[in-house]
Design a protein around this motif. Structure first.
Motif, PDB file in Angstrom:
ATOM      1  N   MET A   1      20.655  56.855 171.003  1.00 49.23           N
ATOM      2  CA  MET A   1      20.243  55.637 171.707  1.00 49.23           C
ATOM      3  C   MET A   1      20.968  55.505 173.045  1.00 49.23           C
ATOM      4  O   MET A   1      21.167  54.419 173.547  1.00 49.23           O
ATOM      5  N   SER A   2      21.352  56.619 173.633  1.00 53.81           N
ATOM      6  CA  SER A   2      22.061  56.550 174.908  1.00 53.81           C
ATOM      7  C   SER A   2      21.090  56.747 176.066  1.00 53.81           C
ATOM      8  O   SER A   2      20.099  57.439 175.948  1.00 53.81           O
ATOM      9  N   THR A   3      21.395  56.075 177.158  1.00 47.91           N
ATOM     10  CA  THR A   3      20.507  56.191 178.313  1.00 47.91           C
ATOM     11  C   THR A   3      21.279  56.658 179.539  1.00 47.91           C
ATOM     12  O   THR A   3      20.927  56.342 180.652  1.00 47.91           O
ATOM     13  N   SER A   4      22.332  57.417 179.330  1.00 45.08           N
ATOM     14  CA  SER A   4      23.128  57.904 180.457  1.00 45.08           C
ATOM     15  C   SER A   4      22.235  58.595 181.475  1.00 45.08           C
ATOM     16  O   SER A   4      21.356  59.358 181.130  1.00 45.08           O
ATOM     17  N   ARG A   7      20.315  54.886 184.527  1.00 45.20           N
ATOM     18  CA  ARG A   7      20.649  53.539 184.980  1.00 45.20           C
ATOM     19  C   ARG A   7      19.966  53.191 186.289  1.00 45.20           C
ATOM     20  O   ARG A   7      19.929  53.996 187.214  1.00 45.20           O
ATOM     21  N   ARG A  20      21.420  42.096 187.746  1.00 41.61           N
ATOM     22  CA  ARG A  20      22.721  41.456 187.857  1.00 41.61           C
ATOM     23  C   ARG A  20      23.849  42.428 187.528  1.00 41.61           C
ATOM     24  O   ARG A  20      23.754  43.202 186.582  1.00 41.61           O
ATOM     25  N   GLY A  23      25.343  42.242 184.053  1.00 44.69           N
ATOM     26  CA  GLY A  23      24.471  42.532 182.905  1.00 44.69           C
ATOM     27  C   GLY A  23      25.106  43.515 181.941  1.00 44.69           C
ATOM     28  O   GLY A  23      25.054  43.334 180.722  1.00 44.69           O
ATOM     29  N   ARG A  24      25.713  44.535 182.506  1.00 40.34           N
ATOM     30  CA  ARG A  24      26.279  45.581 181.655  1.00 40.34           C
ATOM     31  C   ARG A  24      27.426  45.058 180.777  1.00 40.34           C
ATOM     32  O   ARG A  24      27.383  45.217 179.560  1.00 40.34           O
ATOM     33  N   LYS A  26      27.913  42.098 179.891  1.00 38.08           N
ATOM     34  CA  LYS A  26      27.377  41.084 178.976  1.00 38.08           C
ATOM     35  C   LYS A  26      26.657  41.722 177.789  1.00 38.08           C
ATOM     36  O   LYS A  26      26.798  41.256 176.657  1.00 38.08           O
ATOM     37  N   VAL A  27      25.872  42.775 178.015  1.00 38.40           N
ATOM     38  CA  VAL A  27      25.185  43.395 176.864  1.00 38.40           C
ATOM     39  C   VAL A  27      26.150  44.203 176.004  1.00 38.40           C
ATOM     40  O   VAL A  27      25.854  44.473 174.842  1.00 38.40           O
ATOM     41  N   ARG A  28      27.282  44.573 176.567  1.00 39.18           N
ATOM     42  CA  ARG A  28      28.273  45.318 175.772  1.00 39.18           C
ATOM     43  C   ARG A  28      29.244  44.387 175.044  1.00 39.18           C
ATOM     44  O   ARG A  28      30.113  44.850 174.304  1.00 39.18           O
ATOM     45  N   GLY A  29      29.133  43.101 175.276  1.00 35.65           N
ATOM     46  CA  GLY A  29      30.037  42.171 174.613  1.00 35.65           C
ATOM     47  C   GLY A  29      31.406  42.127 175.260  1.00 35.65           C
ATOM     48  O   GLY A  29      32.366  41.619 174.672  1.00 35.65           O
ATOM     49  N   PHE A  31      32.056  40.962 178.513  1.00 33.25           N
ATOM     50  CA  PHE A  31      32.191  39.967 179.580  1.00 33.25           C
ATOM     51  C   PHE A  31      33.118  38.859 179.090  1.00 33.25           C
ATOM     52  O   PHE A  31      32.945  38.349 177.992  1.00 33.25           O
ATOM     53  N   TYR A  33      34.169  35.499 178.717  1.00 28.57           N
ATOM     54  CA  TYR A  33      33.930  34.053 178.780  1.00 28.57           C
ATOM     55  C   TYR A  33      35.260  33.331 178.542  1.00 28.57           C
ATOM     56  O   TYR A  33      36.211  33.914 178.003  1.00 28.57           O
ATOM     57  N   ASP A  36      36.913  33.747 175.316  1.00 28.56           N
ATOM     58  CA  ASP A  36      37.354  35.099 174.957  1.00 28.56           C
ATOM     59  C   ASP A  36      38.749  35.426 175.488  1.00 28.56           C
ATOM     60  O   ASP A  36      39.286  36.490 175.212  1.00 28.56           O
TER      61      ASP A  36
ATOM     62  N   ARG B  28      37.139  38.493 166.754  1.00 30.97           N
ATOM     63  CA  ARG B  28      37.405  38.003 168.104  1.00 30.97           C
ATOM     64  C   ARG B  28      38.902  37.923 168.417  1.00 30.97           C
ATOM     65  O   ARG B  28      39.339  38.347 169.482  1.00 30.97           O
ATOM     66  N   GLY B  35      32.661  40.328 171.289  1.00 30.57           N
ATOM     67  CA  GLY B  35      31.196  40.407 171.382  1.00 30.57           C
ATOM     68  C   GLY B  35      30.472  39.498 170.408  1.00 30.57           C
ATOM     69  O   GLY B  35      29.350  39.063 170.683  1.00 30.57           O
ATOM     70  N   VAL B  75      28.414  44.387 168.548  1.00 24.63           N
ATOM     71  CA  VAL B  75      27.699  44.814 169.755  1.00 24.63           C
ATOM     72  C   VAL B  75      28.523  45.832 170.539  1.00 24.63           C
ATOM     73  O   VAL B  75      27.980  46.724 171.200  1.00 24.63           O
ATOM     74  N   GLN B  88      20.190  47.564 174.731  1.00 16.01           N
ATOM     75  CA  GLN B  88      21.055  46.912 175.732  1.00 16.01           C
ATOM     76  C   GLN B  88      20.511  47.123 177.142  1.00 16.01           C
ATOM     77  O   GLN B  88      20.436  46.192 177.948  1.00 16.01           O
ATOM     78  N   ILE B  92      19.094  44.388 180.123  1.00 16.70           N
ATOM     79  CA  ILE B  92      19.523  44.320 181.526  1.00 16.70           C
ATOM     80  C   ILE B  92      18.310  44.394 182.457  1.00 16.70           C
ATOM     81  O   ILE B  92      18.147  43.590 183.370  1.00 16.70           O
TER      82      ILE B  92
END
Lengths: 726, 157
Positions: A1-4, A7, A20, A23-24, A26-29, A31, A33, A36, B28, B35, B75, B88, B92
């Motif tokens: 499931m890799s998309t190297s 991008r 954005r 985005g990266r 954030k989808v990897r968890g 980011f 906040y 966190d 966490r 995540g 995640v 993922q 994006i």
């Protein structure tokens, strides 16, 4: 499931669907906040809140909390080092309750402990001697004789009166209506959180999810008794805002605990606490009278709007001005008389939420236009076309509309969009009620409704509204690098992306980095009022334009420019007549809703929302569409389900179990048509976009349900009993 | 108590956790895996979703001790560092991420859906994501993301 290797590079200029940069992570968890964040030796903060909507405090005993193992601090109002109150416009809100509480959930004491559970247990061991009083919960009773005074200046926060044209105007056709709007919550998903780190210089570094770093800084510094230079704020990752982070929540509390213990302290609200920890959208009661001639042309509008400000002022005085200014809708109204008031009560404080006063009155004026259309047997779009506001006309405040006002074009665009096919669903999930299998089509009727709305961009009434941007060009192994430093809060809307697009466009350089927002650069103003792309975008454009003149110097070393962008000045409204050029600019959107309604059970399924919106200039199509979709979802929420339910000053539904908001099953397909009429006063001719989708979507949906059910439906959110007429 | 569990393929031993701690809290605050997001902490919003022995769960509703000697995927474990998975990447590219607080939960729910049903129709996607709340996007771009991920995974066989 890799998309190297596949991008898409997040590069591009204005007008492109630039992805954005965050985005990266954030989808990897990854980011970060506010909730966190962490630090060595960190303690956890917690807040004791009032269980009463109104009570005197006769004493607070913290002894049993202090003796609990793991507790490092228990603080009350007596420990506030500086000013004991705060507030964006009026400093009326105690940092911690002093001798009384004015709403359920008001902070009374704070604790720092080694584990969040220890902190919670310590909170439970604080004994507060309350003398409960009857809460004042009716905003109109609040200003009647005999009502208890909640604040020294009385309960009337502000009254705005607008008188325009002939107050005695009469008309052949008159329609009247009374409408109500419930209390909506921003319900951003990332709960309030902050990390405060005490610094060696005696100051504090506060990492927080907010909408406006500098207005926080001023209030926090005053309450801590520190100079602003020692009160350094840093924007952490923000999990949505929608107005709910414009006021302080725990900023002063967490900083007090950190300064007191000398250790980093983190505070994170639970969802239940979050409902008590930020302001909500003002509930409204509205009385309207519209007079028109036989052709449906408006002769006059009379409106009275009552907003419930709750226990503290927040931004109520600005919200009520907006409600008054937009009360008549985007129409040519020759004579208008509007009175809008906002009062203190013992309900939760209300303040900014996406649409800021325009949302409530849009439900009123659009419901009235439909009544007028029905009275004259005119099509709802036709009645609006006959009265459409246009450039060159005047608002009820007397202000000349000198920017684009494409109300006619938006309505005609809406009329030209095809309706979704009216076929009986094959899939039972497509009936109202969906998987609950409450109908197979019996009792189900389709309705269509339209509405148009408008709102101002940026701050009004003479506020000195500006933004600051520092842009630097340096050179490293990768070539020229542009760095943008502002204090503007990215809250999810995509501001950082558009600022980078602007810099690339202005400088013809590809490598642009947006630095973390903090108070080490001048204020960018608030991320609210649909203003940041215009204002901070304008500041970045200005700084880049200056740098462009100096590009030849960049060979010798880094070059930097700091620019301040101001929009044109505005005026206060005259306190007696409500006249004045109070607004910077206007933006418009129209909506058409198609709903299937089970008229027996009162269940609604939105089938499609169509929208036309003029955005001046499309800066980032992908981000724009996302703003429109998301804004409509919040408008649908207010129409059909979202309400903080109050009972005698108490919130009955402070959870995501009980405060309902749209899921993916509730949101229909959105069909949109974007137009670009350049705004002459804005950078690139752009216009604000964030709030407009939330304004007319609510009345359009209600109109569709009225069309299907035949019920008057004068209150949002709609309740099944209202729709079914039981 | 002491907790031993596998997270993203790695065995962790966590000393002296309080018995009432949720799996979300341990992930966490003790394992530095933020995540799983703390949006409602009562299983209504799906933001803290993780796979527990290949079952999609809200980690806020699972006691940490229930994960004793079990395997968790968050995640953070969907792709190697500095890379992203197909789902993922689709989030994006389609603009399905705004504030992003709901995003990890939606991505976990999408991973779960596409594993069960590689080519779902819209009704199936909506039903699978109905346990996740998003406040920014109005869901349209999230639907786009799931459709794109499904198509790409299908093309990859």
């Amino acid at each position: 499931m890799s998309t190297s290797g596949t991008r898409v590079l997040p590069l591009g200029r204005i007008g492109e669907s630039v992805l954005r940069a965050d985005g990266r992570p954030k989808v990897r968890g990854e980011f970060a906040y506010a909730s966190d964040l962490g630090a060595d030796r960190m303690l956890w903060g917690a807040t004791l809140r009032s269980p009463h909507p109104s009570a005197r405090i006769r004493g607070i005993d913290i002894t049993r909390a202090l003796t609990l193992s793991g507790v490092h601090a228990v603080l009350t109002h007596a420990d506030v080092p500086g000013r004991t109150t705060y507030g964006m416009e009026i400093s009326d809100q105690p940092v911690l309750a002093i001798d009384r509480v004015r709403y359920e959930g008001e902070p009374v004491a704070i604790v720092a402990a080694d584990h969040p559970e220890t902190a919670r247990r310590a909170i439970e061991r604080i004994v507060v001697d309350y003398l409960p009083e009857d809460p004042l919960t009716d905003p109109e009773r609040a200003i009647m004789p005999g009502a208890p005074r909640l604040h020294p200046g009385g309960n009337l926060l502000r009254r705005v009166t607008i008188r325009h044209g002939d107050p005695g105007a009469t008309a052949e056709v008159v329609v009247r209506g009374e409408y109500a709007v419930g209390m909506q919550d921003q319900a951003f998903l990332g709960p309030e959180a902050a990390l405060a780190v005490p610094a060696e210089d005696g100051g504090i570094d506060l990492h927080v999810a907010t909408q406006w770093l500098h207005v926080d800084q001023g209030q926090v510094a005053a309450c801590l008794g520190l100079p602003p230079s020692l009160t350094r704020l840093h924007l952490s990752g923000v999990g949505g805002a929608f107005g709910g982070r414009e006021d302080l929540s725990m900023q002063v509390h967490v900083a007090m605990l950190a300064l007191h213990t000398g250790r980093p302290v983190k505070m994170v609200y639970s969802r239940e606490e979050s409902f008590f920890g930020h302001v909500h959208r003002h509930p409204a009661r509205m009385e309207y009278e519209h007079g028109a001639d036989r052709d449906g042309r408006l002769v006059y509008v009379r409106a009275r709007v009552v907003l419930d400000g709750g226990a503290y002022a927040s931004s109520s005085t600005a919200v009520v001005a907006n409600a008054a200014t937009f009360a008549c809708g985007p129409y040519d109204v020759p004579n208008a008389e509007v009175e809008a008031i906002v009062t203190y009560t013992n309900n939760p404080p209300c303040g900014a939420m996406r649409g800021f006063g325009a949302v409530q009155v849009a439900f009123g004026h659009e419901s009235q236009m439909d009544r007028l259309a029905a009275e004259l047997a005119l099509d709802p779009i036709e009645i609006r076309l006959r009265n459409a506001l246009a450039t060159g006309m005047r608002l009820p405040t007397g202000q000349l509309v000198d920017g684009p006002a494409p109300v006619r074009e938006l309505l005609e665009g809406l009329r030209d969009m095809p309706l979704p096919p009216d076929v009986v669903p094959v899939d039972p999930r497509e009936f109202p009620g969906g998987v609950s299998n409450s109908t197979h089509g019996e009792g189900t009727r389709r309705g269509v409704g339209v509405a148009v709305g408008f709102k101002n961009i940026a701050f009004a009434e003479g506020f000195d509204d500006y933004s600051t941007a520092r842009v630097r060009i340096s050179r490293d192994d990768g070539g020229p690098l542009v760095e943008i430093h502002t204090a503007a809060a990215e809250v999810g809307q995509g501001l950082e992306t558009v600022l980078a697009q602007i810099a690339r466009t202005e400088l013809s350089l590809e490598r642009v980095r947006v630095l973390p927002a903090d108070t080490q650069v001048g204020s960018a103003g608030s991320t609210s009022a649909s203003r940041q792309t215009w204002m901070t975008g304008g500041a970045v454009q200005l700084a880049c334009a200056r740098l462009r003149e100096r590009l030849h110097e960049a060979i010798d070393g880094p070059i930097e420019e700091t620019a301040v962008y101001r929009h044109r000045p505005t005026q206060a409204l005259d306190p007696d007549t409500g006249q004045g050029d109070s607004l910077v600019a206007l933006a418009f959107a129209a909506h058409r809703a198609v709903c299937d309604v089970d008229v027996e059970l009162g269940i609604v399924r939105a089938v499609e929302i169509a929208t036309t919106q003029d955005v001046g200039r499309v800066m980032n199509p992908l981000a724009l569409e996302g703003q429109i979709h998301g804004g409509i979802a919040q408008g649908l929420g207010l129409a059909l389900m979202e309400e903080i339910q109050m009972e005698e000053g108490r919130v009955r539904n402070a959870s995501f179990t009980d405060y309902l908001m749209p899921t993916v099953l509730d949101m229909p397909q959105v069909r949109m048509r974007i137009s670009e009429t350049p705004h002459p006063h804005a950078p690139y001719g752009l216009n604000g976009v964030g709030e407009m989708p939330t304004i007319a979507s609510t009345p359009a949906i209600v109109a569709a349900v009225r069309d299907a059910s035949g019920r008057p439906l004068t209150r949002v959110p709609l309740r099944p009993s209202d729709i079914a007429g039981v | 108590m002491k907790l031993i569990l596998t997270v993203n393929g790695e065995i962790h031993e966590v000393e002296s956790i309080w018995e009432g701690e949720s799996l979300m809290h341990v992930l966490r605050e003790r394992l530095a895996l933020p995540g799983a997001k703390n949006a409602c902490e009562q299983g209504e919003c799906g933001s803290c979703s993780v796979m527990l022995d290949e079952v999609l769960v809200c980690s806020c509703l699972v006691l940490a001790r229930q994960a004793q000697e079990r395997s968790v995927v968050t995640v953070e474990g969907l792709a190697p560092p500095d890379d992203v998975g197909v789902v993922q990447q689709a989030f994006i590219e389609t603009g399905a991420v705004q504030c992003g607080f709901c995003t990890p939960g939606f991505i976990m729910a999408t991973e779960d859906l596409l594993r069960r049903s590689p080519a779902p129709d819209d009704a199936e996607i909506r039903e699978a994501l109905a346990g996740n709340l998003c406040r920014c996007t109005g869901y349209e771009k999230i639907l786009d993301a799931v459709r794109l991920a499904s198509a790409r995974l299908g093309a990859m066989g």
